[in-house]
Every structure is written in C-alpha cells, then in structure tokens.
Enzyme design. Structure first.
Site, PDB file in Angstrom:
ATOM      1  N   LYS A   1       0.784  -1.312   0.142  1.00 23.05           N
ATOM      2  CA  LYS A   1      -0.013   0.000  -0.015  1.00 23.05           C
ATOM      3  C   LYS A   1       0.923   1.085  -0.106  1.00 23.05           C
ATOM      4  O   LYS A   1       0.426   2.242  -0.397  1.00 23.05           O
ATOM      5  CB  LYS A   1      -0.989  -0.022   1.271  1.00 23.05           C
TER       6      LYS A   1
ATOM      7  N   HIS B   1       1.048  -6.136  17.898  1.00 25.99           N
ATOM      8  CA  HIS B   1       0.049  -7.096  18.035  1.00 25.99           C
ATOM      9  C   HIS B   1      -0.700  -7.083  19.308  1.00 25.99           C
ATOM     10  O   HIS B   1       0.250  -6.948  20.213  1.00 25.99           O
ATOM     11  CB  HIS B   1       0.336  -8.471  17.499  1.00 25.99           C
TER      12      HIS B   1
END
Length: 116
Positions: A54, A102
C-alpha cells in the site's frame, strides 16, 4: 508514502492449521518462515507486506506480490523490510521504515517509504 494494514491473528492461525507450512509459503520465503515462532509474528509479517504494498500505491497483486517484499530482523529483533530491486527502482524508494505491533487478536503494521 505511508501504508498501514491490520489482520486478525486467528485468520493466520486458521490458515496455518488448515494448510500447514504451505499457508506460510503463500506469503513468506523460507528464511522468513524460519523467523516465525508464534502466530502473532506470522500475522505481523502478513500485515507488514500488505502495508508495504500500500505504501507504494499498488496493494498486493499484479505489480507487487508478497514475494517482492522481504522481512528480516535486526540484531536487536526489530523488523526490517526490503523491496525487490525492481520495485525499489520502479518506485524510486530510497529508504523504508517498518513498525509491527499485535494485541488483543490483531496484528498491525505501518510502513513509510522515503522516495528519491
């Protein structure tokens, strides 16, 4: 440019439980798979490669595959990202920064590319 991605850790875990090592081979090279000790790490690597794609404005697909992006770890364990030579040249990428985190069932990655 900047790219960011988020992925469910359970998504990667379920994929691995169903397909084994082949699941990881879909998006990682052998030397990257050797770095995986937990599903959180694998999910972070997936998110990192998605974020990197991206950050060049393409996403994963025809112009940029998972295998055009390589993840390593520094001596201190920090993730490092490298694009293939062809992508670096095509998109004028001078330097890349990667951050992975995470928590609570998700992995998130952000990538910043310094363009020439």
């Amino acid at each position: 440019m900047i790219g960011i991605d988020i992925v469910s850790i359970d998504r990667i875990k379920n994929m691995y439980e169903k397909f084994g090592r082949k699941a990881y081979e879909r998006f990682l090279k052998d030397e990257e798979i050797e770095l995986i000790k937990r599903f959180e790490t694998a999910a972070g690597f997936w998110a990192a490669k998605e974020a990197a794609s991206k950050a060049i404005g393409t996403g994963i697909g025809k112009e940029c595959s998972f295998h055009d992006i390589k993840i390593k770890k520094s001596k201190k364990g920090a993730p490092k990202l490298k694009y293939s030579k062809a992508l670096r040249k095509k998109y004028n990428i001078k330097k890349t920064s990667l951050s992975i985190t995470h928590d609570k069932g998700v992995a998130i990655a952000a990538v910043y590319n310094l363009i020439k």
